[in-house]
Scaffold this motif. Structure first.
Motif, PDB file in Angstrom:
ATOM      1  N   ALA A 110       0.824  -1.215   0.000  1.00  0.00           N
ATOM      2  CA  ALA A 110       0.000   0.000   0.000  1.00  0.00           C
ATOM      3  C   ALA A 110       0.856   1.263   0.000  1.00  0.00           C
ATOM      4  O   ALA A 110       0.467   2.288  -0.572  1.00  0.00           O
ATOM      5  N   LEU A 111       2.031   1.203   0.637  1.00  0.00           N
ATOM      6  CA  LEU A 111       2.889   2.382   0.729  1.00  0.00           C
ATOM      7  C   LEU A 111       3.851   2.505  -0.449  1.00  0.00           C
ATOM      8  O   LEU A 111       4.496   3.548  -0.614  1.00  0.00           O
ATOM      9  N   ALA A 112       3.954   1.453  -1.254  1.00  0.00           N
ATOM     10  CA  ALA A 112       4.916   1.469  -2.358  1.00  0.00           C
ATOM     11  C   ALA A 112       4.652   2.618  -3.325  1.00  0.00           C
ATOM     12  O   ALA A 112       5.583   3.301  -3.791  1.00  0.00           O
ATOM     13  N   GLU A 113       3.386   2.848  -3.645  1.00  0.00           N
ATOM     14  CA  GLU A 113       3.048   3.919  -4.591  1.00  0.00           C
ATOM     15  C   GLU A 113       3.426   5.282  -4.034  1.00  0.00           C
ATOM     16  O   GLU A 113       3.952   6.142  -4.748  1.00  0.00           O
TER      17      GLU A 113
ATOM     18  N   ALA B 120       6.192   7.943  -5.571  1.00  0.00           N
ATOM     19  CA  ALA B 120       5.850   9.342  -5.852  1.00  0.00           C
ATOM     20  C   ALA B 120       6.599  10.312  -4.939  1.00  0.00           C
ATOM     21  O   ALA B 120       6.328  11.520  -4.960  1.00  0.00           O
ATOM     22  N   ASP B 121       7.533   9.759  -4.135  1.00  0.00           N
ATOM     23  CA  ASP B 121       8.348  10.566  -3.226  1.00  0.00           C
ATOM     24  C   ASP B 121       7.486  11.361  -2.245  1.00  0.00           C
ATOM     25  O   ASP B 121       7.791  12.512  -1.909  1.00  0.00           O
TER      26      ASP B 121
ATOM     27  N   VAL C  85       1.104  11.501   3.503  1.00  0.00           N
ATOM     28  CA  VAL C  85       0.385  10.271   3.840  1.00  0.00           C
ATOM     29  C   VAL C  85       0.545  10.025   5.334  1.00  0.00           C
ATOM     30  O   VAL C  85       1.667  10.065   5.848  1.00  0.00           O
ATOM     31  N   THR C  86      -0.567   9.775   6.025  1.00  0.00           N
ATOM     32  CA  THR C  86      -0.509   9.494   7.456  1.00  0.00           C
ATOM     33  C   THR C  86      -0.949   8.062   7.728  1.00  0.00           C
ATOM     34  O   THR C  86      -2.027   7.643   7.300  1.00  0.00           O
TER      35      THR C  86
END
Length: 282
Positions: A13-16, A20-21, A50-51
């Protein structure tokens, strides 16, 4: 908002976001969220793209006679609060995801974990340091947010991040208080109406000493004595100490360095902690 239970799914889920830095903020919690937690979320959303909020009641930071089995839990309520607050991901692993079979590696904090709560809760900060380091590795945030109410925990985590070369900024957010100045805590729900009234002695003691400090008092023993006189309504004072803000060693008179006046006390059967920061002017 996504609710995720496994590390593998979390990383996907966090890969994207990473590609996108995007800046990832992390708020580790044990759930039963209140406005103090929401202040951490707000701070993360203000500083990050992102939190992620973790909800995990960590068994390794509870002693054998402590309240692990009765610690307040309400996952559906927590999910809604996170969704309403704009959280991107709730990470809610089971115990087996954090501590799989044959788990045997722990993080042992040093001197910062020995005074204050560490003197009365053997192994507590070992459990905290271990679970936080694991969560840091799972989430891999850019910034992690902790509340000042857990002053010693913040110091231990910050030291751990430095010592283990973790590329994570640790941000401490000021304590959020009820209208009557009681520090917000998930354990406040244990207090009945009478206990709640008596618990206010803790914040009265801290703010009374802080006011004398503001007026010029710099003697450590006098500041502690001022606070202690207001704590007569608690059932058991575990500690009341004025410590150096960096080392957590006893502060020295005349006070000329940032210091924390810290208290742990029982009201009824509920253990409450709180603190105020005393910041001498240059």
């Amino acid at each position: 908002m996504q609710t995720i239970m496994t590390v593998a799914e979390l990383r996907r889920a966090l890969a994207e976001a990473r590609r996108a830095d995007k800046r990832v903020g992390f708020v580790p919690t044990m759930g039963y969220l209140h406005d103090g937690h929401l202040a951490l979320i707000d701070a993360s959303r203000a500083q990050c793209d992102v939190t992620v909020v973790s909800i995990f009641v960590n068994p390794t930071q509870f002693g054998p006679s402590e309240d692990l089995s009765t610690y307040p839990r309400d996952f559906q309520r927590d999910e809604k609060l996170c969704r309403d607050a704009g959280v991107a991901i709730v990470f809610a692993p089971g115990a087996e995801e954090i501590y799989p079979a044959q788990f045997e590696t722990f993080v042992e904090p040093g001197e910062l974990a020995k005074p204050l709560c560490g003197a009365f809760r053997p192994g507590h900060f070992r459990g905290v340091a271990t679970v936080v380091s694991k969560l840091f590795n799972m989430v891999q945030p850019d910034v992690a947010f902790f509340g000042q109410k857990d002053f010693q925990q913040c110091a231990v985590v910050r030291r751990m991040a430095i010592d283990l070369n973790l590329p994570i900024e640790i941000v401490t957010v000021p304590t959020v208080r009820e209208a009557d100045r009681l520090a917000m805590s998930s354990r406040n729900r244990y207090l009945n109406e009478e206990d709640r009234g008596r618990a206010l002695a803790i914040s009265r003691a801290l703010f009374g000493a802080a006011e004398e400090f503001r007026l010029g008092e710099r003697n450590v023993d006098k500041l502690i004595a001022i606070a202690k006189t207001a704590l007569e309504t608690v059932d058991r004072l575990q500690y009341l100490e004025l410590v150096d803000g960096d080392t957590l060693k006893p502060a020295v008179s005349p006070l000329h360095r940032p210091a924390a006046l810290c208290v742990a006390a029982y009201v009824g059967s509920t253990r409450l902690i709180d603190n105020v920061i005393l910041q001498p002017t240059p």
